[in-house]
Design an enzyme around this catalytic site. Sequence first.
Site, PDB file in Angstrom:
ATOM      1  N   VAL A   1       0.834  -1.204   0.000  1.00 27.69           N
ATOM      2  CA  VAL A   1       0.000   0.000   0.000  1.00 27.69           C
ATOM      3  C   VAL A   1       0.867   1.252   0.000  1.00 27.69           C
ATOM      4  CG1 VAL A   1      -1.572   1.384   1.413  1.00 27.69           C
ATOM      5  CG2 VAL A   1      -2.049  -1.047   1.040  1.00 27.69           C
ATOM      6  N   GLU A   2       1.930   1.235   0.772  1.00 27.11           N
ATOM      7  CA  GLU A   2       2.750   2.432   0.928  1.00 27.11           C
ATOM      8  C   GLU A   2       3.543   2.788  -0.325  1.00 27.11           C
ATOM      9  OE1 GLU A   2       2.731   4.578   3.300  1.00 27.11           O
ATOM     10  OE2 GLU A   2       1.473   3.485   4.734  1.00 27.11           O
ATOM     11  N   THR A   3       4.223   1.810  -0.929  1.00 24.98           N
ATOM     12  CA  THR A   3       5.152   2.150  -2.016  1.00 24.98           C
ATOM     13  C   THR A   3       5.174   1.144  -3.169  1.00 24.98           C
ATOM     14  OG1 THR A   3       7.005   0.983  -0.956  1.00 24.98           O
ATOM     15  CG2 THR A   3       6.704   3.312  -0.398  1.00 24.98           C
TER      16      THR A   3
END
Length: 342
Positions: free
Chosen positions: A130-132
Amino acid sequence: MDFKKLSVTLAVFHFTAYSLISYAGDESSYFGSRAEVQQFAHELAEREGLDENDIKTALSSARYLPSVIKAILPPASPNVKSWTRYRARYLDRTRIAAGVDFWRENAAWLKRAENDFGVPAEIIVAIIGVETIYGRHTGNYQTLSALATLAFDYPPRAELFRTELGEVFLLAREQKRPVTDFKGSYAGAIGLPQFLPSSIRRYAVDYDGDGKIDIETSPADAIGSVANFLNRHGWKSGEPIAVPARVFDPQRAAAAIAAGIVPQFNTEAFQQLGISADIPVAPDLPAALIDLVTPNAPTEYWLGYNNFYVITRYNRSSFYAMAVYQLATAIMLERNKRLGTQ
């Protein structure tokens, strides 16, 4: 019209416009010439034993980044939230497939993290996804300039970002790196798991044992750091995260929604409010009622347990926590399918 949010937006606009109009000179010394920046440098140096001239020199090199202010401003229509649209951003074939690949490539580290911290591999994988997207999009903003822009030109959250600006100087000292060296998101988050400088200092770990903490290029360190963060925030191994719920009377259920995201209702209390879990769990285990709203569509209800709440400590949004949980489930199912265990 939300006049409170409108006034905040206007305040930011006026503050930034005033700063830019009142400043005349080389962009590179925009921060260094301001009295509040000089005061910040003096206080940070005194409090943390840093060299005041070094802080001032670094801040003089920082650039004001208008795109950072634009990115952090609340949306024009803040009340229009859509779980369906939000979910589609993160539960896509790219992230699921990349998540399975990341798991395969880092299976040993993920297994170790499960054993050390009690956090399931799929949750760790999903957060980094989700983050990167597993390091594909970590951000190209210079962290010093991004944090300085937010610390001194975004009044609504100036206190938070001045704290993080101080933290990046301390992080640079600890890692023996120039403070100008860090890059990340517009909000100052760094590396595969997008930790703010304060979180790197508190929760990041040297999981591969090479003598340095590196969440920017080391998947092992990123995995260990995410697991440590969740563990330190109260993750409980073996407990549920969330289950779908049925709400028979939305008016009565409003009390549970208003109570917030902290788990505090057991099965009996939910039943009294006309709420039940689709999947039976331990009746005395506290949960919160999570409402995932999509305009012009039925609201999706879930019961969020302690571990769901812990995910919201990473990003304080029930949408975020549910996207992580559902992406984790999708990655695990796809992995099992590829392994032929489904």
